[in-house]
Design an enzyme around this catalytic site. Structure first.
Site, mmCIF file in Angstrom:
data_model
loop_
_atom_site.group_PDB
_atom_site.id
_atom_site.type_symbol
_atom_site.label_atom_id
_atom_site.label_comp_id
_atom_site.label_asym_id
_atom_site.label_seq_id
_atom_site.Cartn_x
_atom_site.Cartn_y
_atom_site.Cartn_z
ATOM 1 N N GLU A 1 -1.476 0.069 4.907
ATOM 2 C CA GLU A 1 -2.408 -0.529 5.846
ATOM 3 C C GLU A 1 -1.722 -1.794 6.365
ATOM 4 O OE1 GLU A 1 -6.248 -1.378 4.147
ATOM 5 O OE2 GLU A 1 -6.951 -2.204 6.043
ATOM 6 N N ARG B 1 0.330 2.986 -10.558
ATOM 7 C CA ARG B 1 0.793 1.801 -9.821
ATOM 8 C C ARG B 1 1.829 1.067 -10.628
ATOM 9 N NH1 ARG B 1 -2.900 0.269 -6.033
ATOM 10 N NH2 ARG B 1 -2.216 -1.787 -5.470
ATOM 11 N N LYS C 1 -2.593 -7.827 -2.273
ATOM 12 C CA LYS C 1 -2.319 -8.438 -0.962
ATOM 13 C C LYS C 1 -3.205 -9.652 -0.719
ATOM 14 C CE LYS C 1 -1.122 -4.285 1.503
ATOM 15 N NZ LYS C 1 -1.822 -3.315 2.321
HETATM 16 P P1 ATP Z 1 -3.394 -3.824 -2.026
HETATM 17 O O1 ATP Z 1 -4.416 -3.270 -2.961
HETATM 18 O O2 ATP Z 1 -2.537 -4.897 -2.577
HETATM 19 O O3 ATP Z 1 -3.954 -4.166 -0.670
HETATM 20 P P2 ATP Z 1 -2.824 -1.221 -1.188
HETATM 21 O O4 ATP Z 1 -2.621 -0.168 -2.198
HETATM 22 O O5 ATP Z 1 -4.163 -1.251 -0.561
HETATM 23 O O6 ATP Z 1 -2.412 -2.610 -1.794
HETATM 24 P P3 ATP Z 1 -1.542 -0.040 1.023
HETATM 25 O O7 ATP Z 1 -1.011 -0.721 2.218
HETATM 26 O O8 ATP Z 1 -2.740 0.809 1.189
HETATM 27 O O9 ATP Z 1 -1.774 -1.160 -0.047
HETATM 28 O O10 ATP Z 1 -0.405 0.771 0.267
HETATM 29 C C1 ATP Z 1 0.438 1.709 0.873
HETATM 30 C C2 ATP Z 1 0.934 2.673 -0.150
HETATM 31 O O11 ATP Z 1 1.625 1.981 -1.194
HETATM 32 C C3 ATP Z 1 -0.215 3.412 -0.798
HETATM 33 O O12 ATP Z 1 0.116 4.796 -0.819
HETATM 34 C C4 ATP Z 1 -0.304 2.839 -2.172
HETATM 35 O O13 ATP Z 1 -0.713 3.807 -3.088
HETATM 36 C C5 ATP Z 1 1.118 2.365 -2.454
HETATM 37 N N1 ATP Z 1 1.095 1.222 -3.358
HETATM 38 C C6 ATP Z 1 0.502 0.029 -3.150
HETATM 39 N N2 ATP Z 1 0.643 -0.774 -4.223
HETATM 40 C C7 ATP Z 1 1.354 -0.070 -5.140
HETATM 41 C C8 ATP Z 1 1.834 -0.343 -6.461
HETATM 42 N N3 ATP Z 1 1.600 -1.510 -7.060
HETATM 43 N N4 ATP Z 1 2.530 0.613 -7.091
HETATM 44 C C9 ATP Z 1 2.783 1.786 -6.496
HETATM 45 N N5 ATP Z 1 2.371 2.111 -5.261
HETATM 46 C C10 ATP Z 1 1.662 1.209 -4.584
HETATM 47 MG MG MG Z 2 -4.912 0.424 0.485
#
Ligand code: ATP
Ligand code: MG
Length: 587
Positions: free
Chosen positions: A60, A295, A305
């Site tokens: 995102e 994760r 984030k």
């Molecule tokens: P946040 O919760 O910090 O906003 P998010 O998961 O919402 O992070 P996205 O931009 O939706 O962030 O993530 C893009 C991709 O990266 C998704 O497929 C997510 O599963 C993966 N991802 C995000 N954080 C991690 C992590 N700590 N370990 C592995 N994969 C991750």
């Molecule tokens: Mg997300």
């Protein structure tokens, strides 16, 4: 012809690779057609999909990528590479409120920097979920017409109250049994902007008594009078993530939709959406399959984030690319290489088990990557003056050292030894200490690539801090000359001549937090910041570093790996970042 035959196994096996190999050998994926771009089943796509598999990385655009995202990037792009597939770069930009072009640009730049490309095999697979707004809308109309969705006019509070809990079933909304015609009319009015935010939502009609809360008539669309960074004010209704994601995957022919474990409970809804729309002739089979993995969490930092944003906006760090940050732009600035991050992701592997990793694992990968490629140089971080009392007045002795001990072809760096040198304060003691073999009165050490010297006196201030060293040298002890071997010394120290040393700013870093899990439990995470995580020192560098280029990596002998800062370094004003020490610091 399909290029699945190019399968090459570079990474260790894991359950996702096993699943893909099973899918490839079972033939489940062979009958896929692809129109060359995302499309739904209403458009003909006669061409067979030449990609063995399709994965996607779907951030995102509401922040900068961090080390956790690197795991997902390496996994998705790595699988596509290894199984003759494609990995799509997709922005999940269906929430207008928090998204911005700045983040889109940075994310693209970072994925490219990590060494991956969505432009391969004459395809360009860069997509935006917002480009599917019309398709998502059409799908929603179909769901309404086929009695799989309804417009609910209860307040958010009423909906919450009727949702039930893990132990109690939910209750049907009074709007649940309205006719499809009525729901459709309302939904169109929602789209036309006739109703205020929060007055109604479109919901899937599944089962208010399902043990899985995600199946209790989840929302599909909500009203938001917000400007979207790509579609402007074209829409005032926006699809929910859980609805938009499976459809985006299906439109793009994604075979394996990999996400983190917290989406496991959402998978039944993911499948429900896809099945209903395949039945309705909107989506082609075989449908994408969601698989979850753990994760990545790194000790001594935070990766949410929202929290990273707070560190930036409160001024606790200098920006998203502050070298203390776990963002990929921060790690890059600090001197981490794409190779080290890929190596790290390969080593931590993929599993279903909750994954907490110590930063030392990342640092080991970094040293392993830099060791063979970083040129060597000398720098003194905490300089103290050493005077050689028997040095001939005005004499300069030419010395040299290899740029890299394992790459003789890289040649030698040149510098001079003179009667006044900068040495490291920590290499000096006012008196002998057990186990200390470097400079103290009466002891001999070798100046690397130079002479053996004997310490004669050490000046200290009232606190015992070393201020100056006096030594004498042995003219027949120069490294590489016949007499050198007859001197047996236990200490070996680095130095730079005062006459030719270059002044530099060097930034030193420690962990950003003092606690291994600052955002776990009820901790006041901001109070756990390590105030000493950044230190700026005035260092002296050997003269050959005058030619260092911005972003060039070096091993400063005995100290660690450093990088000439990619933004601030110049020949006139050298600025280096300490990427990592040579050895693991003890905590
Ligand atoms: P946040 O919760 O910090 O906003 P998010 O998961 O919402 O992070 P996205 O931009 O939706 O962030 O993530 C893009 C991709 O990266 C998704 O497929 C997510 O599963 C993966 N991802 C995000 N954080 C991690 C992590 N700590 N370990 C592995 N994969 C991750
Ligand atoms: Mg997300």
């Amino acid at each position: 012809m399909a290029d699945t035959t190019t399968t090459k196994q570079t990474a260790p096996p894991n359950f996702i690779r096993a699943l893909i190999e099973h899918d490839l050998s079972s033939g489940r994926l062979t009958q896929r057609s692809w129109a060359g771009r995302p499309s739904d089943a209403r458009q003909p796509a006669s061409q067979r999909d030449g990609a063995g598999i399709r994965t996607r990385f779907p951030p995102e655009p509401n922040g900068y990528l961090h080390i956790g995202h690197a795991k997902s990037i390496c996994l998705n792009f790595g699988l596509a590479r290894d199984y003759g597939g494609r990995c799509h770069m997709r922005f999940d930009d269906t929430n207008p409120v928090k998204e911005d072009q700045e983040y889109v640009d940075s994310i693209l730049d970072t994925v490219r920097w990590l060494g991956f490309s969505w432009d391969e095999h004459s395809e360009s697979n860069l997509y935006f979920a917002s480009d599917y707004f019309q398709a998502l809308y059409d799908c929603a109309e179909y769901l309404i017409k086929s009695s799989h969705a309804y417009v609910d006019e209860q307040s958010a509070e009423q909906m919450r109250a009727k949702r039930g809990s893990l132990t109690e079933p939910g209750e049907d909304s009074p709007y649940r049994h309205r006719s499809p015609e009525e729901s459709l009319m309302r939904f169109r009015e929602m789209r036309e902007g006739k109703h205020p935010e929060g007055s109604m939502v479109l919901r899937a009609k599944i089962d208010m008594r399902s043990p899985n809360l995600n199946l209790r008539d989840p929302a599909l669309y909500r009203i938001r009078f917000a400007e979207h960074h790509r579609t402007g004010n074209q829409w005032c209704i926006y699809p929910m993530y859980d609805y938009a994601h499976p459809i985006s995957d299906a439109l793009e022919n994604i075979t394996h939709s990999l996400c983190t474990l917290e989406f496991e409970d959402h998978r039944p809804f993911y499948d429900w959406v896809l099945e209903r729309l395949a039945e309705g002739g909107f989506l082609r089979r075989p449908l994408p399959q969601q698989t979850e993995f753990a994760r990545l969490n790194l000790y001594y930092t935070v990766t949410s984030k929202r929290k990273l944003q707070e560190l930036v906006s409160s001024g606790r760090v200098k920006g998203w690319d502050d070298p203390r940050m776990p963002t990929l732009v921060g790690l890059r600035r600090r001197g981490f290489t794409p190779g080290s991050i890929q190596l790290f992701c390969e080593r931590i592997g993929v599993s279903k088990a909750n994954q907490w990793v110590d930063p030392s694992v990342l640092e080991i990968a970094l040293r392993d990557d830099l060791e063979p490629q970083a040129r060597r140089a000398t720098a003194v971080m905490d300089p103290v003056l050493l005077e050689i009392e028997n040095w001939p007045q005005g004499h300069r002795e030419a010395c040299e050292a290899p740029w890299h001990p394992q790459h003789p072809g890289w040649g030698q760096r040149q510098f001079h030894c003179t009667g006044r040198l900068w040495v490291e304060r920590d290499d000096v003691r006012a008196a002998a200490e057990k186990g200390f073999f470097r400079l103290f009165p009466g002891n001999r050490v070798r100046l690397r690539y130079g002479f053996v010297i004997e310490c004669r006196a050490v000046d200290v201030d009232s606190d015992g801090k070393v201020l100056r060293v006096v030594a004498r040298y042995f003219a027949d002890s120069r490294s590489g000359t016949a007499g050198a071997d007859s001197y047996k010394v236990k200490g070996n120290i680095h130095w730079v001549s005062v006459d030719e040393a270059l002044a530099a700013d060097v930034h030193l870093y420690e962990n950003l937090f003092t606690d291994p899990q600052p955002d776990s439990g009820e901790k006041d995470w901001l109070s756990l910041i390590n105030e000493d995580a950044h230190r700026l020192v005035k260092a002296w560098l050997e003269p050959s570093l005058a030619k260092a280029q911005a972003a060039e990596h070096f091993q400063f002998e005995r100290l660690g790996y450093f990088v000439a800062d990619r933004l601030e370094h110049s020949t006139e004003r050298p600025v280096f970042q300490r990427t990592v020490g040579l050895k693991q610091a003890s905590r």
